[in-house]
Design an enzyme around this catalytic site. Sequence first.
Site, PDB file in Angstrom:
ATOM      1  N   GLY A   1      42.903  24.281  55.694  1.00  0.00           N
ATOM      2  CA  GLY A   1      41.898  24.534  54.666  1.00  0.00           C
ATOM      3  C   GLY A   1      42.340  24.027  53.300  1.00  0.00           C
ATOM      4  O   GLY A   1      43.534  23.816  53.055  1.00  0.00           O
ATOM      5  N   HIS A   2      41.382  23.789  52.439  1.00  0.00           N
ATOM      6  CA  HIS A   2      41.658  23.446  51.043  1.00  0.00           C
ATOM      7  C   HIS A   2      40.370  23.626  50.248  1.00  0.00           C
ATOM      8  O   HIS A   2      39.300  23.836  50.819  1.00  0.00           O
ATOM      9  CB  HIS A   2      42.195  22.013  50.908  1.00  0.00           C
ATOM     10  CG  HIS A   2      41.305  20.964  51.485  1.00  0.00           C
ATOM     11  ND1 HIS A   2      41.554  20.335  52.686  1.00  0.00           N
ATOM     12  CD2 HIS A   2      40.151  20.433  51.038  1.00  0.00           C
ATOM     13  CE1 HIS A   2      40.597  19.468  52.940  1.00  0.00           C
ATOM     14  NE2 HIS A   2      39.721  19.510  51.952  1.00  0.00           N
ATOM     15  N   ALA A   3      40.507  23.537  48.929  1.00  0.00           N
ATOM     16  CA  ALA A   3      39.322  23.553  48.051  1.00  0.00           C
ATOM     17  C   ALA A   3      39.428  22.330  47.148  1.00  0.00           C
ATOM     18  O   ALA A   3      40.513  21.760  46.987  1.00  0.00           O
ATOM     19  CB  ALA A   3      39.301  24.826  47.209  1.00  0.00           C
ATOM     20  N   TYR A   4      38.309  21.929  46.573  1.00  0.00           N
ATOM     21  CA  TYR A   4      38.312  20.844  45.585  1.00  0.00           C
ATOM     22  C   TYR A   4      37.898  21.419  44.242  1.00  0.00           C
ATOM     23  O   TYR A   4      36.994  22.255  44.168  1.00  0.00           O
ATOM     24  CB  TYR A   4      37.304  19.752  45.944  1.00  0.00           C
ATOM     25  CG  TYR A   4      37.566  19.059  47.245  1.00  0.00           C
ATOM     26  CD1 TYR A   4      38.672  18.226  47.412  1.00  0.00           C
ATOM     27  CD2 TYR A   4      36.685  19.208  48.311  1.00  0.00           C
ATOM     28  CE1 TYR A   4      38.897  17.576  48.609  1.00  0.00           C
ATOM     29  CE2 TYR A   4      36.903  18.555  49.509  1.00  0.00           C
ATOM     30  CZ  TYR A   4      38.008  17.739  49.657  1.00  0.00           C
ATOM     31  OH  TYR A   4      38.233  17.096  50.840  1.00  0.00           O
TER      32      TYR A   4
ATOM     33  N   ARG B   1      37.441  25.690  52.108  1.00  0.00           N
ATOM     34  CA  ARG B   1      36.766  25.380  53.366  1.00  0.00           C
ATOM     35  C   ARG B   1      37.786  25.064  54.445  1.00  0.00           C
ATOM     36  O   ARG B   1      38.796  24.408  54.204  1.00  0.00           O
ATOM     37  CB  ARG B   1      35.779  24.228  53.212  1.00  0.00           C
ATOM     38  CG  ARG B   1      36.259  22.815  53.470  1.00  0.00           C
ATOM     39  CD  ARG B   1      37.029  22.228  52.334  1.00  0.00           C
ATOM     40  NE  ARG B   1      36.294  22.280  51.093  1.00  0.00           N
ATOM     41  CZ  ARG B   1      35.273  21.468  50.814  1.00  0.00           C
ATOM     42  NH1 ARG B   1      34.936  20.528  51.660  1.00  0.00           N
ATOM     43  NH2 ARG B   1      34.662  21.556  49.670  1.00  0.00           N
TER      44      ARG B   1
END
Length: 139
Positions: free
Chosen positions: A52-55, A99
């Site tokens: 997962g990661h976010a921007y 996400r």
Amino acid sequence: MLGVDACKVLEFPRFLDNRGNLSFVQNFNHVPFEIKRIYWIYDVPGGEGRDGHAYKNNQEVMIALSGSIDVIVDDGQEKKKFTLSRSSQGLFIPSGLWRTMCNFSTNAFVLVIASTKYDSGDYIRDYNVFKCLTSYDRE
Ligand code: TYD
């Protein structure tokens, strides 16, 4: 920052006939941002997922062109799961949400339409940092 309810399943045009089906996306008409980049994810072992990661800035629309995936979005307070399995639908994810793509089917082929060019500095990869940022944002 927007919450998980800002994620929307978009319905793209569908032209169905006995030669097969056709869908398309046109800049500004079908996605809520100017398209700057497209990438795709494929050959993911069945049942697997991606970290997962976010921007900070990038907005995306994800389309399962074949197979299916689950996308879990998280605004730091609430999580929501979307299952994508139709090539005429896309999940819009605004910036600032964590996400995680998981549960890829063996034949999954996922197209991602993005609002920014690739920038490694736009990623938030540490969930604890993400949680901190979202809690500041709410203050
Ligand atoms: P990354 O977004 O880090 O995927 P994940 O978090 O699921 O591992 O991308 C993996 C690699 O691909 C990374 O080295 C950067 C590169 N990449 C690009 O060069 N351009 C792109 O548009 C994307 C999405 C990734």
